[in-house]
Scaffold this active site. Structure first.
Site: not given
Ligand code: 3PG
Length: 227
Positions: A49, A53, A78, A138
């Site tokens: 994934e 960002r 994202t 998710k």
């Molecule tokens: C996501 O988009 O799934 C999260 O930012 C991942 O979260 P983490 O950095 O706490 O693993």
């Protein structure tokens, strides 16, 4: 009202069956995209994934899709708007992940050419997706949205729904999440530790991923398949 197609359902099911872990990867230096993801794939990861960002994200998806074999799925993460969804489709992404669910995004997703793993953190958001046909989500941000107790509680009214929790899920917590009947995979940035990425330590990234896969075991076992 269009609802989720059988084809999208099948592809989401396949996606979640491919790996108990889904690395959430943010590319900060364009030249790192290929070696970083190759290291994860060499470590046994089959689902990537790539978040949108950073401006490097889309181009990384384009290049990874061209470079990786077909049994590696490259997704866009994202994704918060229809515009980004379209960009992800055009870049050749195999799937899209959103941190949350809005009606415009979900409505667009069911008509898009690639499927969505929608993010939810509340029962009401889950119900919006559920009514469109979604049975896999998710759960984000997992740890601050109730974590494992919340997922156990979701299983009461929604026994047929499966989750990929991300957000605060560490390597240490991953085992416990995967032990829940309604968790088929866990996601997170912990698979690509900043220290290793900044140092360009691709051997270290490969070994870290391989170790996670070896010790976590399968997420999707009989009886856990999303419907
Ligand atoms: C996501 O988009 O799934 C999260 O930012 C991942 O979260 P983490 O950095 O706490 O693993």
């Amino acid at each position: 009202m269009p609802t989720l197609s059988d084809d999208h359902q099948e592809r989401i099911r396949h996606l979640l069956a491919m790996s108990p872990v889904m690395p959430v990867i943010t590319i900060r230096r364009a030249e790192q995209a290929l070696p970083l993801c190759q290291a994860l794939v060499d470590g046994g990861i089959r689902v990537l994934e790539i978040t949108l960002r950073t401006p490097e994200g889309l181009d990384a998806i384009r290049r990874l899709r061209a470079a990786m074999p077909d049994d590696v799925w490259v997704g866009a993460g994202t994704v918060v708007s229809r515009h980004q969804y379209r960009d992800a489709e055009q870049a050749g992404a195999d799937f899209v992940v959103s941190p949350g669910s809005t009606n415009p995004l979900l409505d667009f997703a069911v008509t898009a050419s690639i499927p969505l793993l929608p993010g939810i953190s509340t029962v009401s958001e889950l119900m919006v997706g559920y009514n469109l046909g979604y049975r896999a989500f998710k759960f984000f941000p997992a740890e601050v949205s109730g974590g494992m107790p919340a997922l156990r509680a979701f299983a009461g009214p929604f026994p047929d729904v499966r989750f990929c929790p991300t957000g605060g899920v560490t390597r240490e917590l991953a085992d416990q999440y995967l032990a829940l009947d309604n968790v088929v995979a866990v996601g997170g940035s912990w698979l690509t530790p900043d220290k290793l990425v900044e140092a360009g330590d691709w051997q270290g990234v490969r070994a870290h991923a391989a170790e996670a896969l070896r010790t976590l075991g399968p997420g999707l076992r009989p009886g856990k398949e999303p419907e």
